[in-house]
Motif scaffolding. Structure first.
Motif, PDB file in Angstrom:
ATOM      1  N   ALA A 271      60.592  48.005  47.995  1.00 31.79           N
ATOM      2  CA  ALA A 271      59.797  47.622  46.815  1.00 31.79           C
ATOM      3  C   ALA A 271      60.719  47.132  45.710  1.00 31.79           C
ATOM      4  CB  ALA A 271      58.985  48.812  46.327  1.00 31.79           C
ATOM      5  N   PRO A 272      60.778  45.815  45.463  1.00 30.36           N
ATOM      6  CA  PRO A 272      61.665  45.306  44.407  1.00 30.36           C
ATOM      7  C   PRO A 272      61.182  45.752  43.031  1.00 30.36           C
ATOM      8  CG  PRO A 272      60.878  43.552  45.874  1.00 30.36           C
ATOM      9  CD  PRO A 272      60.042  44.757  46.126  1.00 30.36           C
ATOM     10  N   GLU A 273      62.132  45.974  42.122  1.00 33.98           N
ATOM     11  CA  GLU A 273      61.760  46.364  40.760  1.00 33.98           C
ATOM     12  C   GLU A 273      61.032  45.220  40.054  1.00 33.98           C
ATOM     13  OE1 GLU A 273      65.152  47.728  38.689  1.00 33.98           O
ATOM     14  OE2 GLU A 273      65.567  49.388  40.054  1.00 33.98           O
ATOM     15  N   ASP A 274      61.423  43.994  40.359  1.00 35.69           N
ATOM     16  CA  ASP A 274      60.804  42.829  39.736  1.00 35.69           C
ATOM     17  C   ASP A 274      59.581  42.416  40.547  1.00 35.69           C
ATOM     18  OD1 ASP A 274      60.091  40.532  38.464  1.00 35.69           O
ATOM     19  OD2 ASP A 274      61.933  39.422  38.935  1.00 35.69           O
ATOM     20  N   ALA A 275      58.385  42.638  39.985  1.00 35.90           N
ATOM     21  CA  ALA A 275      57.144  42.325  40.720  1.00 35.90           C
ATOM     22  C   ALA A 275      56.978  40.836  40.955  1.00 35.90           C
ATOM     23  CB  ALA A 275      55.937  42.866  39.958  1.00 35.90           C
ATOM     24  N   ALA A 276      57.713  40.003  40.190  1.00 32.09           N
ATOM     25  CA  ALA A 276      57.596  38.555  40.342  1.00 32.09           C
ATOM     26  C   ALA A 276      58.630  37.991  41.307  1.00 32.09           C
ATOM     27  CB  ALA A 276      57.745  37.876  38.986  1.00 32.09           C
ATOM     28  N   SER A 277      59.473  38.842  41.896  1.00 35.88           N
ATOM     29  CA  SER A 277      60.483  38.353  42.833  1.00 35.88           C
ATOM     30  C   SER A 277      59.812  37.828  44.098  1.00 35.88           C
ATOM     31  CB  SER A 277      61.467  39.465  43.189  1.00 35.88           C
ATOM     32  OG  SER A 277      60.834  40.442  43.985  1.00 35.88           O
ATOM     33  N   PRO A 278      60.423  36.863  44.783  1.00 37.68           N
ATOM     34  CA  PRO A 278      59.783  36.269  45.961  1.00 37.68           C
ATOM     35  C   PRO A 278      59.364  37.288  47.015  1.00 37.68           C
ATOM     36  CG  PRO A 278      61.648  34.937  45.276  1.00 37.68           C
ATOM     37  CD  PRO A 278      61.678  36.163  44.429  1.00 37.68           C
ATOM     38  N   PHE A 279      60.243  38.234  47.338  1.00 40.75           N
ATOM     39  CA  PHE A 279      59.894  39.186  48.394  1.00 40.75           C
ATOM     40  C   PHE A 279      58.801  40.153  47.948  1.00 40.75           C
ATOM     41  CE2 PHE A 279      63.998  37.873  50.243  1.00 40.75           C
ATOM     42  CZ  PHE A 279      63.566  37.623  51.528  1.00 40.75           C
ATOM     43  N   ALA A 280      58.733  40.453  46.652  1.00 42.24           N
ATOM     44  CA  ALA A 280      57.643  41.296  46.155  1.00 42.24           C
ATOM     45  C   ALA A 280      56.309  40.582  46.306  1.00 42.24           C
ATOM     46  CB  ALA A 280      57.898  41.665  44.690  1.00 42.24           C
ATOM     47  N   ILE A 281      56.288  39.281  46.003  1.00 39.01           N
ATOM     48  CA  ILE A 281      55.056  38.493  46.134  1.00 39.01           C
ATOM     49  C   ILE A 281      54.622  38.420  47.589  1.00 39.01           C
ATOM     50  CG2 ILE A 281      54.077  36.183  45.882  1.00 39.01           C
ATOM     51  CD1 ILE A 281      55.858  35.860  43.385  1.00 39.01           C
ATOM     52  N   ILE A 282      55.577  38.147  48.490  1.00 35.48           N
ATOM     53  CA  ILE A 282      55.233  38.052  49.914  1.00 35.48           C
ATOM     54  C   ILE A 282      54.771  39.399  50.454  1.00 35.48           C
ATOM     55  CG2 ILE A 282      56.127  37.536  52.215  1.00 35.48           C
ATOM     56  CD1 ILE A 282      55.636  35.117  50.368  1.00 35.48           C
ATOM     57  N   SER A 283      55.415  40.479  49.989  1.00 38.60           N
ATOM     58  CA  SER A 283      55.019  41.813  50.439  1.00 38.60           C
ATOM     59  C   SER A 283      53.561  42.088  50.069  1.00 38.60           C
ATOM     60  CB  SER A 283      55.938  42.868  49.804  1.00 38.60           C
ATOM     61  OG  SER A 283      55.587  44.164  50.253  1.00 38.60           O
ATOM     62  N   ARG A 284      53.161  41.713  48.848  1.00 33.64           N
ATOM     63  CA  ARG A 284      51.762  41.901  48.451  1.00 33.64           C
ATOM     64  C   ARG A 284      50.848  40.948  49.200  1.00 33.64           C
ATOM     65  NH1 ARG A 284      54.092  41.600  43.360  1.00 33.64           N
ATOM     66  NH2 ARG A 284      53.006  39.652  42.864  1.00 33.64           N
ATOM     67  N   ALA A 285      51.356  39.772  49.505  1.00 36.56           N
ATOM     68  CA  ALA A 285      50.525  38.740  50.136  1.00 36.56           C
ATOM     69  C   ALA A 285      50.065  39.143  51.530  1.00 36.56           C
ATOM     70  CB  ALA A 285      51.294  37.425  50.212  1.00 36.56           C
ATOM     71  N   VAL A 286      50.892  39.890  52.251  1.00 35.36           N
ATOM     72  CA  VAL A 286      50.541  40.263  53.629  1.00 35.36           C
ATOM     73  C   VAL A 286      49.194  40.961  53.659  1.00 35.36           C
ATOM     74  CG1 VAL A 286      51.188  41.699  55.600  1.00 35.36           C
ATOM     75  CG2 VAL A 286      52.944  40.381  54.390  1.00 35.36           C
ATOM     76  N   ALA A 287      48.987  41.899  52.721  1.00 34.79           N
ATOM     77  CA  ALA A 287      47.713  42.625  52.687  1.00 34.79           C
ATOM     78  C   ALA A 287      46.596  41.775  52.089  1.00 34.79           C
ATOM     79  CB  ALA A 287      47.877  43.919  51.891  1.00 34.79           C
ATOM     80  N   ARG A 288      46.934  41.021  51.047  1.00 35.63           N
ATOM     81  CA  ARG A 288      45.898  40.239  50.368  1.00 35.63           C
ATOM     82  C   ARG A 288      45.323  39.161  51.272  1.00 35.63           C
ATOM     83  NH1 ARG A 288      46.959  40.636  44.651  1.00 35.63           N
ATOM     84  NH2 ARG A 288      45.665  38.822  44.146  1.00 35.63           N
ATOM     85  N   VAL A 289      46.197  38.469  52.011  1.00 37.49           N
ATOM     86  CA  VAL A 289      45.732  37.384  52.864  1.00 37.49           C
ATOM     87  C   VAL A 289      44.771  37.899  53.934  1.00 37.49           C
ATOM     88  CG1 VAL A 289      46.474  35.690  54.588  1.00 37.49           C
ATOM     89  CG2 VAL A 289      47.711  35.897  52.443  1.00 37.49           C
ATOM     90  N   SER A 290      45.041  39.096  54.449  1.00 43.00           N
ATOM     91  CA  SER A 290      44.168  39.654  55.486  1.00 43.00           C
ATOM     92  C   SER A 290      42.768  39.908  54.938  1.00 43.00           C
ATOM     93  CB  SER A 290      44.765  40.953  56.047  1.00 43.00           C
ATOM     94  OG  SER A 290      44.793  41.959  55.052  1.00 43.00           O
ATOM     95  N   GLN A 291      42.680  40.173  53.621  1.00 43.51           N
ATOM     96  CA  GLN A 291      41.360  40.387  53.017  1.00 43.51           C
ATOM     97  C   GLN A 291      40.544  39.100  52.960  1.00 43.51           C
ATOM     98  OE1 GLN A 291      42.110  42.146  49.170  1.00 43.51           O
ATOM     99  NE2 GLN A 291      43.154  43.920  50.030  1.00 43.51           N
ATOM    100  N   TRP A 292      41.246  37.963  53.002  1.00 39.94           N
ATOM    101  CA  TRP A 292      40.541  36.675  53.006  1.00 39.94           C
ATOM    102  C   TRP A 292      40.125  36.266  54.422  1.00 39.94           C
ATOM    103  CZ3 TRP A 292      45.217  33.787  50.432  1.00 39.94           C
ATOM    104  CH2 TRP A 292      45.510  34.399  49.204  1.00 39.94           C
ATOM    105  N   GLY A 293      40.598  37.045  55.414  1.00 39.45           N
ATOM    106  CA  GLY A 293      40.354  36.661  56.805  1.00 39.45           C
ATOM    107  C   GLY A 293      41.481  35.817  57.370  1.00 39.45           C
ATOM    108  N   GLY A 294      42.630  35.781  56.676  1.00 40.97           N
ATOM    109  CA  GLY A 294      43.768  35.002  57.125  1.00 40.97           C
ATOM    110  C   GLY A 294      44.920  35.874  57.588  1.00 40.97           C
ATOM    111  N   THR A 295      46.019  35.262  57.961  1.00 43.37           N
ATOM    112  CA  THR A 295      47.208  35.995  58.377  1.00 43.37           C
ATOM    113  C   THR A 295      48.440  35.329  57.786  1.00 43.37           C
ATOM    114  OG1 THR A 295      47.383  34.680  60.416  1.00 43.37           O
ATOM    115  CG2 THR A 295      46.224  36.813  60.570  1.00 43.37           C
ATOM    116  N   LEU A 296      49.470  36.149  57.543  1.00 45.46           N
ATOM    117  CA  LEU A 296      50.764  35.660  57.067  1.00 45.46           C
ATOM    118  C   LEU A 296      51.826  36.203  58.001  1.00 45.46           C
ATOM    119  CD1 LEU A 296      52.504  34.223  54.941  1.00 45.46           C
ATOM    120  CD2 LEU A 296      52.515  36.351  53.629  1.00 45.46           C
ATOM    121  N   THR A 297      52.506  35.312  58.707  1.00 46.65           N
ATOM    122  CA  THR A 297      53.526  35.743  59.656  1.00 46.65           C
ATOM    123  C   THR A 297      54.822  35.000  59.383  1.00 46.65           C
ATOM    124  OG1 THR A 297      52.838  34.051  61.260  1.00 46.65           O
ATOM    125  CG2 THR A 297      51.836  36.237  61.466  1.00 46.65           C
ATOM    126  N   ALA A 298      55.934  35.605  59.782  1.00 46.08           N
ATOM    127  CA  ALA A 298      57.240  34.995  59.576  1.00 46.08           C
ATOM    128  C   ALA A 298      58.134  35.317  60.780  1.00 46.08           C
ATOM    129  CB  ALA A 298      57.889  35.516  58.292  1.00 46.08           C
TER     130      ALA A 298
END
Length: 298
Positions: A271-298
């Motif tokens: 968990a990065p201290e900076d919520a706006a850091s790229p990896f913090a955004i992607i970390s949140r996106a994994v769960a958020r995208v699934s709520q839209w019915g989508g997927t995020l993979t790397a």
């Protein structure tokens, strides 16, 4: 609020922060400085506009110009009891919704034209007694499909029109992904040019609408591109391929040296201290995208 000599003497905390974020010093900011910083007007034009208000009174709404910390503002200038009032309104939400509506309208306009042509052809075929019954039934099936797409388009418009402002930030809406991608590429073009990295985009110019939170989808696409650009060497290229299938639309971003899977997973888990850091955004996106019915993979 500025006095007759142009010295600020009333300033709320929000205005003070905005002035500081604009690169100005609150105690020494003049009305012209502030208007130029917020609206992007030329100094001479701003001086003339403010001078007119000071001499003749009335008020003036200045055009929206620069973004400050990702926010957009409208500036109203008015003379009040001999003083000069500069009122700043945050118009980010209105601008975002206007952009969404424009994207949606353009997408639906093209698709409705295509579906209208398809329905017209299907009706003619279905009424043509010279055609075998099998082909006429197939034409009716095409007509039904086109009507279904038209219904979906109007549902998308209705969802945007009926959404209330407080709910919009977290609401899943029908979004055209192509403009989202183009805006992200445009914003990151200077960063890519500085790193001598080319960005290539392939795929259809017109994409089907997808369900997403508009602002967060913008951030996800921009962040993924930013990560890959930062991982790329001079002279290399980052490729973004938009692939439209019957059941979904995908954005495939490739390029860079590539992080080992274990390191990438660890970066997301930490968990990065900076919520706006790229990896913090992607970390949140994994769960958020699934709520839209989508997927995020790397």
């Amino acid at each position: 609020l500025f006095d007759a000599s142009g010295i600020p003497f009333v300033m709320n905390p929000s205005m003070r922060r905005l002035i500081e974020n604009s690169g100005l010093r609150p105690a020494r900011t003049t009305p012209v400085d502030l208007v130029v910083a917020l609206s992007g007007m030329e100094t001479d034009a701003a001086r003339a506009a403010i001078g007119s208000i000071v001499r003749r009174g009335g008020q003036l709404l200045l055009p929206q110009g620069r973004e400050i910390d990702g926010r957009c503002y409208a500036v109203r200038v008015a003379r009040v009891a001999g003083d000069l009032l500069l009122e700043v309104s945050d118009t980010t939400e209105q601008k975002r919704l206007a952009r969404l509506q424009a994207d949606l309208a353009e997408n639906i306009n093209v698709r409705l034209r295509n579906d209208a042509e398809a329905m017209n052809l299907a009706v003619r075929l279905a009424q043509d007694d010279r055609l075998p019954a099998e082909k006429r039934e197939r034409a009716l099936g095409l007509l039904s499909d086109a009507l279904g797409r038209v219904g979906s388009a109007f549902e998308a418009l209705s969802s945007l029109a009926n959404a209330t402002a407080p709910e919009r930030d977290a609401q899943v809406l029908a979004v055209n992904p192509r403009p989202v991608l183009e805006r992200a590429v445009e914003r990151l073009r200077p960063e890519a040019d500085a790193a001598a990295v080319k960005i290539r985009v392939t795929g259809p110019a017109l994409a089907s609408l997808v369900d997403a939170e508009p602002d967060f989808l913008d951030r996800i696409v921009e962040t993924m591109l930013q990560i890959v650009i930062g991982d790329s060497g001079p002279g290399s290229a980052v490729t973004v391929e938009m692939v439209e299938r019957e059941e979904n639309t995908t954005l495939d971003i490739s390029g860079g040296f590539g992080l080992p899977a274990a390191l990438f997973a660890a970066s997301l888990a930490k968990a990065p201290e900076d919520a706006a850091s790229p990896f913090a955004i992607i970390s949140r996106a994994v769960a958020r995208v699934s709520q839209w019915g989508g997927t995020l993979t790397a």
